[in-house]
Design a protein around this motif. Structure first.
Motif, mmCIF file in Angstrom:
data_model
loop_
_atom_site.group_PDB
_atom_site.id
_atom_site.type_symbol
_atom_site.label_atom_id
_atom_site.label_comp_id
_atom_site.label_asym_id
_atom_site.label_seq_id
_atom_site.Cartn_x
_atom_site.Cartn_y
_atom_site.Cartn_z
ATOM 1 N N CYS A 9 1.016 -1.115 -0.130
ATOM 2 C CA CYS A 9 0.104 -0.076 0.039
ATOM 3 C C CYS A 9 0.812 1.266 0.030
ATOM 4 O O CYS A 9 1.849 1.494 0.625
ATOM 5 N N TYR A 19 -6.956 -2.563 -3.821
ATOM 6 C CA TYR A 19 -7.736 -1.116 -4.177
ATOM 7 C C TYR A 19 -6.635 -0.268 -4.955
ATOM 8 O O TYR A 19 -5.679 -0.169 -4.456
ATOM 9 N N ARG A 21 -6.612 3.497 -6.908
ATOM 10 C CA ARG A 21 -7.005 4.645 -7.167
ATOM 11 C C ARG A 21 -5.916 5.679 -7.827
ATOM 12 O O ARG A 21 -4.821 5.455 -7.707
ATOM 13 N N CYS A 32 -6.889 -0.860 0.994
ATOM 14 C CA CYS A 32 -8.191 -0.405 1.281
ATOM 15 C C CYS A 32 -8.567 1.195 0.710
ATOM 16 O O CYS A 32 -7.605 1.867 0.480
ATOM 17 N N ASN A 33 -9.970 1.460 0.589
ATOM 18 C CA ASN A 33 -10.360 2.836 0.516
ATOM 19 C C ASN A 33 -9.982 3.795 1.432
ATOM 20 O O ASN A 33 -9.766 5.035 1.104
ATOM 21 N N ALA A 36 -6.516 4.912 0.760
ATOM 22 C CA ALA A 36 -6.634 5.817 -0.309
ATOM 23 C C ALA A 36 -7.107 7.320 -0.157
ATOM 24 O O ALA A 36 -6.449 8.138 -0.586
ATOM 25 N N ASP A 37 -8.155 7.187 0.764
ATOM 26 C CA ASP A 37 -8.704 8.413 1.037
ATOM 27 C C ASP A 37 -7.555 9.293 2.153
ATOM 28 O O ASP A 37 -7.512 10.667 1.800
#
Length: 97
Positions: A9, A19, A21, A32-33, A36-37
């Motif tokens: 990640c 995931y 982005r 995970c999202n 990413a956020d």
């Protein structure tokens, strides 16, 4: 955009999850999202603070509970900062070092 987390990640270097982005016109891997956020919010804060139109690389040290000390680069420019987030990805603290 490059980070020092090269095996997993882009934010936490975890190797589970799948995931992706697009950030800064590059498809990046996150576990995970929420990571990413957090990463995207961090990039936006750096750009807002520096006035840069792009970021070439980010070196991250730390974790979710302690916060992260980072160095961002854009061309010949560098910016050192600390940030910490809530568990949902919102920015809790962001300060220039």
């Amino acid at each position: 955009m490059k980070t020092n987390n090269e095996t997993g990640c882009a934010l936490c270097d975890a190797t589970w999850g799948e995931y992706y982005r697009e950030i800064e016109n590059e498809k990046m891997f996150f576990c995970c999202n929420i990571c990413a956020d957090i990463f995207e919010n961090m990039v936006n804060e750096v750009k807002k603070e520096t006035g840069w139109d792009h970021i070439d690389s980010v070196e991250l040290h730390g974790n979710y509970s302690m916060g992260r000390n980072c160095t961002a680069t854009s061309g010949e420019n560098t910016f050192k900062y600390y940030f910490r987030t809530y568990s949902d990805g919102r920015m809790m603290e962001f300060k220039k070092l």
